[in-house]
Design an enzyme around this catalytic site. Structure first.
Site, short mmCIF file in Angstrom:
data_model
loop_
_atom_site.label_atom_id
_atom_site.label_comp_id
_atom_site.label_asym_id
_atom_site.label_seq_id
_atom_site.Cartn_x
_atom_site.Cartn_y
_atom_site.Cartn_z
N LYS A 141 0.83 -1.20 0.00
CA LYS A 141 0.00 0.00 0.00
C LYS A 141 0.87 1.26 0.00
O LYS A 141 2.08 1.19 0.23
CB LYS A 141 -0.91 -0.05 1.24
N TYR B 67 -12.09 -3.22 -3.93
CA TYR B 67 -12.65 -3.16 -2.56
C TYR B 67 -14.18 -3.20 -2.56
O TYR B 67 -14.80 -2.74 -1.59
CB TYR B 67 -12.15 -1.91 -1.84
N ASN C 143 -1.74 -0.24 7.07
CA ASN C 143 -1.11 -1.49 7.52
C ASN C 143 -0.24 -2.16 6.46
O ASN C 143 -0.09 -3.37 6.43
CB ASN C 143 -2.19 -2.44 8.05
N HIS D 95 -1.81 -5.61 1.55
CA HIS D 95 -3.06 -6.34 1.33
C HIS D 95 -2.69 -7.76 0.92
O HIS D 95 -1.72 -7.95 0.18
CB HIS D 95 -3.86 -5.69 0.19
N GLU E 239 -9.00 -10.75 -7.82
CA GLU E 239 -8.11 -9.60 -7.60
C GLU E 239 -6.93 -9.60 -8.56
O GLU E 239 -6.49 -8.55 -9.02
CB GLU E 239 -7.62 -9.60 -6.14
P1 IDP Z 1 -7.46 -7.19 5.62
O1 IDP Z 1 -6.63 -6.21 4.82
O2 IDP Z 1 -6.74 -7.61 6.86
O3 IDP Z 1 -7.99 -8.33 4.81
P2 IDP Z 1 -10.15 -6.07 5.49
O4 IDP Z 1 -11.20 -6.31 6.52
O5 IDP Z 1 -10.29 -6.74 4.16
O6 IDP Z 1 -8.74 -6.39 6.17
O7 IDP Z 1 -10.11 -4.50 5.27
C1 IDP Z 1 -9.43 -3.92 4.18
C2 IDP Z 1 -8.58 -2.76 4.70
O8 IDP Z 1 -9.46 -1.73 5.21
C3 IDP Z 1 -7.68 -3.11 5.87
O9 IDP Z 1 -6.45 -3.69 5.48
C4 IDP Z 1 -7.48 -1.77 6.52
O10 IDP Z 1 -6.56 -0.96 5.79
C5 IDP Z 1 -8.87 -1.15 6.38
N1 IDP Z 1 -9.75 -1.45 7.53
C6 IDP Z 1 -10.36 -2.64 7.81
N2 IDP Z 1 -11.12 -2.58 8.91
C7 IDP Z 1 -11.00 -1.30 9.36
C8 IDP Z 1 -11.56 -0.61 10.49
O11 IDP Z 1 -12.33 -1.16 11.31
N3 IDP Z 1 -11.19 0.70 10.63
C9 IDP Z 1 -10.38 1.34 9.76
N4 IDP Z 1 -9.84 0.73 8.69
C10 IDP Z 1 -10.14 -0.58 8.48
MG MG Z 2 -9.27 -8.20 3.11
#
Ligand code: IDP
Ligand code: MG
Length: 139
Positions: free
Chosen positions: A11, A51, A118, A121, A132
């Site tokens: 990212k 997304y 974070n 992805h 994807e």
């Molecule tokens: P993942 O990347 O661990 O699979 P996902 O639930 O698919 O997590 O969410 C996609 C991205 O959206 C996450 O990597 C993070 O950057 C963001 N995200 C997910 N949940 C939250 C939240 O509760 N608050 C803020 N950002 C979130």
């Molecule tokens: Mg995800």
């Protein structure tokens, strides 16, 4: 045929902080094979497709804006059980809770932003991985 492919994205925070090499190194050190890779500036249409499952969530718009904020690196990694294996290398979504030793646990933290930044992805199932990969590697 037990080999799988997954889509990894580095990212904008990972690219901006110069962590591309570390992420690639962790994938390769684990033994997965990097099959394809490209750096790009994603556009909104591409991110909305990627997304789609998050439309309507409170972090959706901040997530899209964040992913538009700078270049990203898209990677196809291959190996037996690479989908779960990469998610294990990445650590859980929230970098504050991600275990030390993982990409998110070692290299990211809460920045106080609406979207969690974070670093990476990783696809979460074979169906999402193929979907994807098609989005980021159209040909
Ligand atoms: P993942 O990347 O661990 O699979 P996902 O639930 O698919 O997590 O969410 C996609 C991205 O959206 C996450 O990597 C993070 O950057 C963001 N995200 C997910 N949940 C939250 C939240 O509760 N608050 C803020 N950002 C979130
Ligand atoms: Mg995800």
């Amino acid at each position: 045929m037990s080999k799988e492919r997954t889509l990894v994205l580095i990212k904008p925070d990972g690219v901006a902080r110069g962590l591309v090499g570390q992420v690639l190194s962790r994938i390769e050190s684990k033994g997965y094979v990097i099959q394809a890779m490209r750096m790009l500036n994603a556009d909104r249409a591409l991110l909305e497709e990627h997304y789609a499952e998050h439309v309507g969530k409170s972090f959706y718009e901040p997530l899209v804006e964040f992913m538009l904020s700078g270049p990203i690196v898209a990677i196809v990694a291959e190996g037996e059980r690479v989908i779960e294996g990469f998610r294990s290398l990445a650590g859980v979504t929230d970098p504050t809770l991600a275990a030390p030793g993982t990409i998110r646990g070692d290299l990211a933290r809460d920045q106080g932003t609406k979207v969690v930044q974070n670093i990476v992805h990783g696809s979460d199932s074979p169906t999402s991985a193929e979907r994807e990969i098609q989005i980021f590697f159209k040909n």
